[in-house]
Design a protein around this motif. Structure first.
Motif, PDB file in Angstrom:
ATOM      1  N   TYR A   7       0.851  -1.188   0.000  1.00 39.15           N
ATOM      2  CA  TYR A   7       0.000   0.000   0.000  1.00 39.15           C
ATOM      3  C   TYR A   7       0.889   1.241   0.000  1.00 39.15           C
ATOM      4  CZ  TYR A   7      -3.698  -3.342   0.936  1.00 39.15           C
ATOM      5  OH  TYR A   7      -4.569  -4.398   0.836  1.00 39.15           O
ATOM      6  N   ALA A   8       0.271   2.389  -0.221  1.00 39.08           N
ATOM      7  CA  ALA A   8       1.044   3.600  -0.544  1.00 39.08           C
ATOM      8  C   ALA A   8       2.156   3.894   0.455  1.00 39.08           C
ATOM      9  CB  ALA A   8       0.094   4.794  -0.645  1.00 39.08           C
ATOM     10  N   LEU A   9       1.812   3.917   1.733  1.00 38.52           N
ATOM     11  CA  LEU A   9       2.802   4.363   2.708  1.00 38.52           C
ATOM     12  C   LEU A   9       3.862   3.302   2.983  1.00 38.52           C
ATOM     13  CD1 LEU A   9       0.687   6.347   5.320  1.00 38.52           C
ATOM     14  CD2 LEU A   9       1.915   7.171   3.332  1.00 38.52           C
ATOM     15  N   GLU A  10       3.729   2.158   2.330  1.00 37.44           N
ATOM     16  CA  GLU A  10       4.659   1.062   2.561  1.00 37.44           C
ATOM     17  C   GLU A  10       5.735   0.991   1.498  1.00 37.44           C
ATOM     18  OE1 GLU A  10       1.756  -2.042   2.591  1.00 37.44           O
ATOM     19  OE2 GLU A  10       0.951  -1.436   4.545  1.00 37.44           O
ATOM     20  N   GLN A  11       5.667   1.920   0.545  1.00 34.79           N
ATOM     21  CA  GLN A  11       6.628   1.915  -0.535  1.00 34.79           C
ATOM     22  C   GLN A  11       8.036   2.134   0.029  1.00 34.79           C
ATOM     23  OE1 GLN A  11       5.793   1.237  -3.577  1.00 34.79           O
ATOM     24  NE2 GLN A  11       7.870   1.427  -4.337  1.00 34.79           N
ATOM     25  N   HIS A  65      -5.481   7.873   5.520  1.00 34.99           N
ATOM     26  CA  HIS A  65      -4.992   8.628   4.377  1.00 34.99           C
ATOM     27  C   HIS A  65      -3.521   8.995   4.572  1.00 34.99           C
ATOM     28  CE1 HIS A  65      -9.232   8.711   3.685  1.00 34.99           C
ATOM     29  NE2 HIS A  65      -9.156   9.507   2.647  1.00 34.99           N
ATOM     30  N   GLY A  66      -2.920   9.424   3.502  1.00 37.11           N
ATOM     31  CA  GLY A  66      -1.525   9.853   3.576  1.00 37.11           C
ATOM     32  C   GLY A  66      -0.840   9.582   2.257  1.00 37.11           C
ATOM     33  N   LEU A  81       7.331  14.746 -10.297  1.00 39.37           N
ATOM     34  CA  LEU A  81       6.781  14.462  -8.973  1.00 39.37           C
ATOM     35  C   LEU A  81       6.150  13.066  -8.961  1.00 39.37           C
ATOM     36  CD1 LEU A  81       5.875  15.339  -6.102  1.00 39.37           C
ATOM     37  CD2 LEU A  81       3.873  16.405  -7.173  1.00 39.37           C
ATOM     38  N   THR A  82       6.637  12.239  -8.054  1.00 41.14           N
ATOM     39  CA  THR A  82       6.030  10.910  -7.882  1.00 41.14           C
ATOM     40  C   THR A  82       5.311  10.878  -6.545  1.00 41.14           C
ATOM     41  OG1 THR A  82       7.828   9.922  -9.142  1.00 41.14           O
ATOM     42  CG2 THR A  82       6.457   8.434  -7.833  1.00 41.14           C
ATOM     43  N   ILE A  83       4.068  10.419  -6.601  1.00 42.39           N
ATOM     44  CA  ILE A  83       3.233  10.369  -5.399  1.00 42.39           C
ATOM     45  C   ILE A  83       2.735   8.942  -5.214  1.00 42.39           C
ATOM     46  CG2 ILE A  83       1.062  11.189  -4.365  1.00 42.39           C
ATOM     47  CD1 ILE A  83       2.742  13.566  -4.691  1.00 42.39           C
ATOM     48  N   TRP A  84       3.061   8.362  -4.077  1.00 44.72           N
ATOM     49  CA  TRP A  84       2.429   7.097  -3.714  1.00 44.72           C
ATOM     50  C   TRP A  84       1.313   7.442  -2.747  1.00 44.72           C
ATOM     51  CZ3 TRP A  84       7.744   7.548  -4.260  1.00 44.72           C
ATOM     52  CH2 TRP A  84       8.339   6.683  -5.184  1.00 44.72           C
ATOM     53  N   GLU A  85       0.102   7.327  -3.202  1.00 47.17           N
ATOM     54  CA  GLU A  85      -1.024   7.749  -2.377  1.00 47.17           C
ATOM     55  C   GLU A  85      -2.234   6.886  -2.734  1.00 47.17           C
ATOM     56  OE1 GLU A  85      -1.941  11.927  -2.750  1.00 47.17           O
ATOM     57  OE2 GLU A  85      -3.490  11.849  -1.206  1.00 47.17           O
ATOM     58  N   PRO A  86      -2.973   6.425  -1.723  1.00 44.97           N
ATOM     59  CA  PRO A  86      -4.170   5.660  -2.066  1.00 44.97           C
ATOM     60  C   PRO A  86      -5.119   6.549  -2.860  1.00 44.97           C
ATOM     61  CG  PRO A  86      -4.172   6.238   0.274  1.00 44.97           C
ATOM     62  CD  PRO A  86      -2.819   6.604  -0.282  1.00 44.97           C
ATOM     63  N   PRO A 124      -1.439   0.998  -6.485  1.00 49.75           N
ATOM     64  CA  PRO A 124      -1.887  -0.329  -6.894  1.00 49.75           C
ATOM     65  C   PRO A 124      -2.862  -0.968  -5.904  1.00 49.75           C
ATOM     66  CG  PRO A 124       0.359  -0.446  -6.059  1.00 49.75           C
ATOM     67  CD  PRO A 124      -0.015   1.013  -6.113  1.00 49.75           C
ATOM     68  N   PHE A 125      -2.745  -0.607  -4.634  1.00 52.23           N
ATOM     69  CA  PHE A 125      -3.669  -1.139  -3.613  1.00 52.23           C
ATOM     70  C   PHE A 125      -4.166   0.029  -2.769  1.00 52.23           C
ATOM     71  CE2 PHE A 125      -0.818  -4.642  -4.615  1.00 52.23           C
ATOM     72  CZ  PHE A 125      -1.741  -5.626  -4.941  1.00 52.23           C
ATOM     73  N   ILE A 126      -5.421  -0.012  -2.445  1.00 54.93           N
ATOM     74  CA  ILE A 126      -6.039   1.056  -1.654  1.00 54.93           C
ATOM     75  C   ILE A 126      -6.790   0.388  -0.519  1.00 54.93           C
ATOM     76  CG2 ILE A 126      -7.723   2.943  -1.667  1.00 54.93           C
ATOM     77  CD1 ILE A 126      -6.543   1.966  -4.989  1.00 54.93           C
TER      78      ILE A 126
END
Lengths: 327, 760, 158
Positions: free
Chosen positions: B36-40, B194-195, B205-210, B237-239
């Motif tokens: 998930y996003a914050l786990e990148q 969220h985050g 700019l790259t954003i990993w965000e749900p 990819p996962f939310i």
């Protein structure tokens, strides 16, 4: 949460000595401490972990009663066959509390020491005023959202309810709290807020609970813990009652009755007036219903929590009638 | 010759569209390898923590950040007085005020819990600790903190719906009822908070965000920073659940991206659970009055609806309490108005079935009240007033199997065994009640783009910027592509949730599945044609002497329709051609759409077509049959049985669709019985801003829920015949429960949630 | 006074050495330092169950456990319950078959909770499963299928 030092106690006396210092907090399961540190309510300089001290997690049940080591986990006590058989209300008060994960972590001594869930107490950033956190600062709950606040044992300084379940059951059956210094009847252990809401128990700095002793009784053997809440599980009580009942040999006259209340008072609350009114009476629905009204004698509502005054007698009634086979 | 087993269609064992294939992304989710996003994993990462206001209205006078900055590890404290060159982005519909600076941390405070500062530090713990030490000084102004303080509100004229003469018909009706229904603030609370992680490389700019909408969010970031759309990449990819809350970029995304640019390091900003109650808006609280007039035999003569919802002081959000009212029943005289009441709150947002949800709560309770007033069964009154066409638009329904849903649900539930009188069913001190609530959600449509890539080994990749937050997009896209191509579903790999991929609309309004499967189907069909053409025309083709002018592809093998046909696998064809890959991209936009228009279609909502854009009125429908058990003494309500029947057209994967419908129903249980944002009127703070106090259903609150599907393919609704599933599940649940509670207790609770104090 | 201390954690059968401040939770140590991100942060305050891991075989919340508290204990996370050959744990397989999740975010916590629930002997009936799985919130609402999956795995383990 500011950082703190972490150490493990080498012995009870070591823990006792160290926690006499300001800023040093004892840690058992940690569920309250870590939670409150994240809220900013607790800011220890050091925590002293006592969970590795041996011999404090024994659960013993005999004809005389039960001795629960202070570090027994809630889940272990809840699932203990002897406790379930001899003290059903105690086992139920635990299995209806929190979730199994938390019951696996939290110790029973720590459970007694849990702090109120008052939203105003738990958010110092939003509500600087809280007489429990900061004596003399005021009470933010008064005039706020008070649906879960106490109706019994309140003062002008504090209306925060005691949230726990176990202590309610222990109170009903006259448990004694053993500490490193002394033995304290549970009825004296918790302090109503009065003008000093920051003082919650009789424990002195450095004093550590070592065990909880509950005497066996017929009432404890025939007991129940009834917990009413909005959600079916994983929630504190809107109102709860620990009730034990002993009937005379005639099977209808009440010889002994214990009633304690949770979720509605600033401390675990013994409904002695209900007990007195019913002991010696014949168990019947009308009598019980009438006597249960005494449970809320002196109750004071603060806006949103008025329903608790209506609810408590119904909970008490149901619990007594269930034990008596009348519900 | 290879013997090809005939493919079985529609059962659990094959992967074709319509079968009960298990979730293809499931293995990653159950093994913990879904990232998930914050786990990148990002090198050199630093952590940001927000500081929120503790007043409801006013302005920030000064921020004392010295103590925070003095802590070890603290890199930066962002405050309102720091100015950045950012510009306001366009809204969802593409409207943009040009050249207006964007202030993600404005000095002006409009609600309690608005972010006024952010701390960035080397570790999360350092940032969290420092955030606590930021002291903000305010100049406070009077606030309106709850809807009841906000007056009667302002009617939004374009939302008024009128036909016939509702007042006159109401005045002369044999039987009338009038009631006010209220819903509180409700919150999405997805379990994934969220985050985001924001990272710059030069001006990329790259954003990993749900994200429920990678294209829309990339557009917002690009406009904020005034960089080309192509320079922003949203990866999602996962939310971990969205329910409407992850469809747009919010201020904190700007804060993280700003900090990352300033520090030249990637920044992770995790909105805490409590902050999530004000970092974006939940469902607005609503109130609505319904007046129904009917003939003595229960035929509706008039519906008069007056609704309003709270919005913020700085933006208008409509929670249309009249959204379902006009289309549920046949009525010749109708009037509905919607008002807005300004409150010092974060602007409310779209939460599962926006509008339709509170609207159905009103009309479905009111029709139940009418059934008692008339003295007929709640099922019968719904059938008696069944709308054979859309009275609002005057158009015919495309498909409306609501009657079938009502009848099938009633049959399965055993409705005919219901004892009509309130308080007439009990089990000891437990009162039992049965209630019905109907639901609907409009079929919104938009176009999609899709890329099909045939790889050298014959396997297939499908790529789309569309997302899967648990609805099952990965799975139904693979099923669609496999079906159209003639390959087995395990040969299809689906890549989603990356804004650089082929465009897709928001996963909201139940519109993604119908849209994305249409484009995937089209692209896959084109890829199949191309493969067949290549197979026929390749040098040394085994088919060159077959005389066939076309071929089929079955189970990944290309052959003629003759039984003794030679065959070759797609991989063998690719090898024969010496091709590394074959790419086919197709969209479902109208022919001749310009690139600019195409971009708009995927980054704005302006191209979304409503349910009556064509010659039909197109909606999903549902009917819930719910049993409650109410403790007579304690007032506690527990739901003990649910049968819900739906017309969602064709179900692409019933196993996953049923899960989604159950999920909506369970959220409806929460809405009916538990969920309520409790606001301290003194300062506007949501005091129960956590999952221990804002109660959502636990496992123990939920009975077995039986789902029936009565739909049939609706090709007006989508290319492949499906209608929306995600939203309609929740619509009608709360009124079904409220109606069941009335049947159980004889008490009509008209404000949600139905908590115990309202029943004792 | 901010300082880190060296620590070795036994996770999924392997020692992991790290340096953490005492205030760092087991959850944040797993996710931020060890990249074991299968354990999820849902509320960070003991109210959702997403962070459930097994410590010495018992299910606990890693968000309310300090990393230092877990030293010397056997920690099991979602990454550690499948077989070494990649075979799914029976609970994992049952979750997949029953579609006992949607977004997947609460799922690792649900699965570890389910593994423990069965081992504790608290999966004897659907009602018991529902109660003993109530410490794991699922906002997508997969509760029916979670119960089905736990029931199936429990029956298979008898």
């Amino acid at each position: 949460m500011k950082n703190f030092e972490f150490s493990r106690a080498t012995s009870l006396s070591d823990a006792s000595l160290r926690t006499q210092e300001a800023g040093v907090l004892l840690m058992a399961g940690g569920t309250s401490l870590v939670d409150l540190a994240k809220c900013g309510v607790t800011e220890p300089d050091m925590v002293v972990d006592i969970t590795r001290l041996g011999g404090l997690d024994q659960i013993e049940v005999s004809e005389r009663g039960a001795t629960l080591g202070a570090l027994s986990r809630m889940a272990a006590v809840a699932d203990h066959a002897g406790i379930k058989a001899e003290f059903p209300a105690i086992a139920q008060s635990l299995s209806l509390a929190a979730s199994q994960q938390l019951r696996n972590m939290a110790t029973i001594a720590g459970n007694l020491m849990q702090r109120t869930r008052c939203a105003y107490f738990r958010d110092p950033g939003a509500f600087p005023a809280c007489n429990k956190r900061q004596p003399g600062s005021g009470c933010s709950a008064l005039g706020g959202v008070t649906r879960n606040h106490a109706v019994l044992g309140t003062s002008r300084e504090c209306i925060a309810s005691y949230p726990g379940d176990l202590a309610v059951a222990l109170l009903a059956f006259d448990a004694t709290i053993e500490t490193t210094d002394r033995r304290i009847p549970i009825g004296e252990f918790f302090l109503e807020p009065g003008e000093t809401p920051h003082l919650e128990t009789l424990l002195r700095p450095g004093e550590i609970i070592t065990a909880i002793v509950v005497p066996a009784s017929a009432a404890a053997h025939r007991s129940t813990y009834l917990k009413v809440r909005d959600r079916q599980s994983y929630e504190f009580a809107a109102a709860s009652a620990a009730v034990g009942l002993q009937l005379e040999d005639d099977g209808r006259t009440i010889r002994d009755l214990r009633v304690a209340l949770g979720g509605v008072a600033t401390v675990p609350w013994r409904a002695s007036r209900v007990e007195q009114a019913l002991i010696g009476q014949v168990l019947d629905e009308g009598t019980v219903r009438q006597a249960s009204l005494l449970a809320v004698e002196g109750a004071v509502a603060h806006g949103d929590n008025h329903y608790k005054i209506d609810l408590v007698p119904r909970v008490v009634t149901r619990a007594i009638l269930t034990l008596g086979g009348l519900a | 010759m290879t013997l090809i087993e005939p493919r079985k269609h529609g059962d659990a064992s094959d992967g074709s569209l319509g079968s009960r294939l298990s979730r293809l992304d499931g293995r990653r989710k159950i093994t913990g390898s879904a990232t998930y996003a914050l786990e990148q994993p990002v090198e050199n990462l630093v952590h940001a923590v927000l500081v929120q206001s503790t007043i409801a209205s006013g302005r920030v006078v000064s921020v004392d950040k010295a103590a925070a900055e003095a802590l070890p590890g603290v890199l930066m404290v962002l405050t309102p007085d720091k100015v950045f060159n950012m510009m306001v982005a366009s809204d969802w519909f593409g409207n943009r005020v040009e050249n207006v600076p964007y202030l993600p941390l404005p000095a002006e405070v409009n609600y309690y819990g608005q972010a006024v500062a952010a701390v960035i530090a080397e570790t999360f713990e350092q940032a969290r600790d420092a955030a606590r030490l930021v002291k903000v000084h305010y100049e406070e102004t009077p606030a309106v903190t709850v809807i009841d303080q906000g007056g009667s509100g302002t009617v939004t004229a374009p939302m008024t719906v009128e036909w016939g003469d509702a007042q006159a018909a109401f005045d002369t009706a044999d039987i009338t009822i009038e009631a006010e229904y209220r819903t509180p603030r409700e919150y999405h609370v997805p379990i994934e908070p969220h985050g985001l992680i924001a990272s710059w490389q030069d001006d990329q700019l790259t954003i990993w965000e749900p994200s429920q909408w990678t294209h829309g969010m990339a557009r917002t970031y690009a406009e904020w920073f005034e960089i080309p759309f192509e320079n922003v990449r949203i990866i999602s990819p996962f939310i971990g659940g969205g329910f409407g809350s992850k469809g747009g970029a919010y201020f904190y995304g700007a804060v993280a991206a700003l900090a990352a640019r300033e520090l030249a390091r990637p920044v992770k900003l995790a909105v805490t659970r409590s902050q999530g109650f004000t970092a974006y808006g939940g469902r607005a609280s609503t109130r609505q009055t319904l007046k129904l007039g009917a003939s003595a035999d229960g035929v509706l003569q008039a519906v008069i609806h007056r609704g309003a919802n709270e919005t913020s002081t700085y933006a208008d959000f409509h929670e249309g309490t009249g959204a379902a009212t006009p289309i549920m029943y046949a009525v010749n005289n109708f009037s509905s108005q919607q008002g807005l009441i300004k409150v010092n709150t974060v602007t409310p947002g779209a939460l599962r079935a926006p509008g339709k949800n509170p609207s159905a709560y009103g009309i479905e309770c009111a029709i139940d009240e009418l059934s008692y007033a008339v003295g007929i069964d709640p099922l019968e009154i719904r059938l008696r007033n069944y709308a054979d066409h859309d009275y609002q638009s005057g158009k015919p329904w495309s498909t409306r199997k609501l009657r079938e849903a009502l009848l099938a649900g009633a049959e399965r539930f055993g409705w005919s065994n219901r004892s009509a009188a309130p308080r007439s069913m009990r089990d000891g001190r437990t009162l039992i009640g049965w209630g019905i609530g109907c639901g609907t959600f409009p079929n919104l449509t938009n176009s999609s783009d899709a890329m099909i890539r045939i790889l050298s080994d014959g396997s297939v990749e499908v790529e789309s910027a569309g997302i899967d937050m648990g609805q099952g997009t990965y799975t139904i896209v693979a099923q669609t592509a496999a079906d159209a191509l003639g390959v087995s579903v395990d040969r299809v790999d689906v890549k989603l949730g990356d804004s650089v991929s082929a465009g897709a609309p928001v996963a909201g309004g139940s519109m993604l599945a119908g849209s994305i499967t249409g484009a995937v189907h089209k692209a896959a069909q084109a890829a199949r044609e191309e493969l067949i053409g290549l197979a026929l025309n390749a040098p040394n083709s085994p088919f060159s002497t077959s005389g066939a002018n076309t071929l089929v592809i079955e189970n990944g093998r290309i052959k003629t329709s003759r039984e003794d046909s030679p065959s070759m696998s797609i991989g063998e064809l690719m090898a024969m051609l010496g091709r590394e890959k074959l790419e086919v991209k197709r969209d479902t936009l109208p022919e001749g759409t310009t690139r600019e228009e195409q971009q708009k279609a995927f980054t704005h909502m302006s191209k979304v077509r409503g349910p009556t854009a064509g010659e039909f009125s197109i909606h999903s429908w549902g009917a819930h049959f719910i049993e409650v058990r109410v403790d007579e003494d304690f007032g506690t309500v527990r739901v003990s049985r649910i049968v819900s029947a739906f017309d969602c057209g064709r179900l692409y994967n019933p196993k996953l669709a049923e899960s989604q419908l159950r999920g909506g129903i369970i959220m409806g249980i929460g809405q009916a019985l538990l969920e309520e944002g409790l606001v301290d009127a003194r300062n506007g703070r949501v005091v129960n801003n956590n999952l221990g106090d804002y109660l959502v259903p636990t496992n123990a609150d939920v009975p077995p829920i039986e789902i029936l599907s009565v739909g049939e393919p609706d090709f007006e609704a989508s290319v492949l015949g499906g209608k929306g599933v995600g939203e309609v599940g929740i619509v009608g649940v709360a009124p079904a429960i409220a109606n069941a509670v009335f049947h159980a207790t004889g008490k009509r609770v008209r404000d949600l949630p139905i908590t115990l104090e309202k029943l004792i | 006074m901010t300082h880190s201390i060296p620590l070795t954690l036994d996770i999924n059968g392997s020692p992991h050495t790290l340096s953490v401040e005492p205030r760092v939770t087991l959850l944040d140590a797993l996710r931020e330092q060890l990249q074991l991100t299968g354990t999820k942060k849902g509320c960070d305050q003991g109210q959702c169950g997403a962070c459930t891991v097994l410590v010495d075989g018992r299910r606990v919340l890693s968000c309310l456990t300090l990393a230092v508290q877990a030293e010397g204990c056997e920690i099991t996370t979602i990454e550690g319950i499948a077989g070494e050959n990649g075979d799914l744990h029976p609970v994992q397989a049952a979750f997949l078959e029953h579609d006992a999740f949607q977004c997947g975010y609460c799922t690792p916590g649900q699965i570890l909770s389910a593994v423990a629930c069965i081992r504790e002997g608290h999966a004897g009936s659907d009602a018991e499963i529902r109660e003993y799985m109530s410490g794991n919130l699922c906002r997508c609402g997969a509760y029916n299928t979670i119960v089905g999956a736990v029931r199936q795995a429990a029956e298979a383990s008898r």
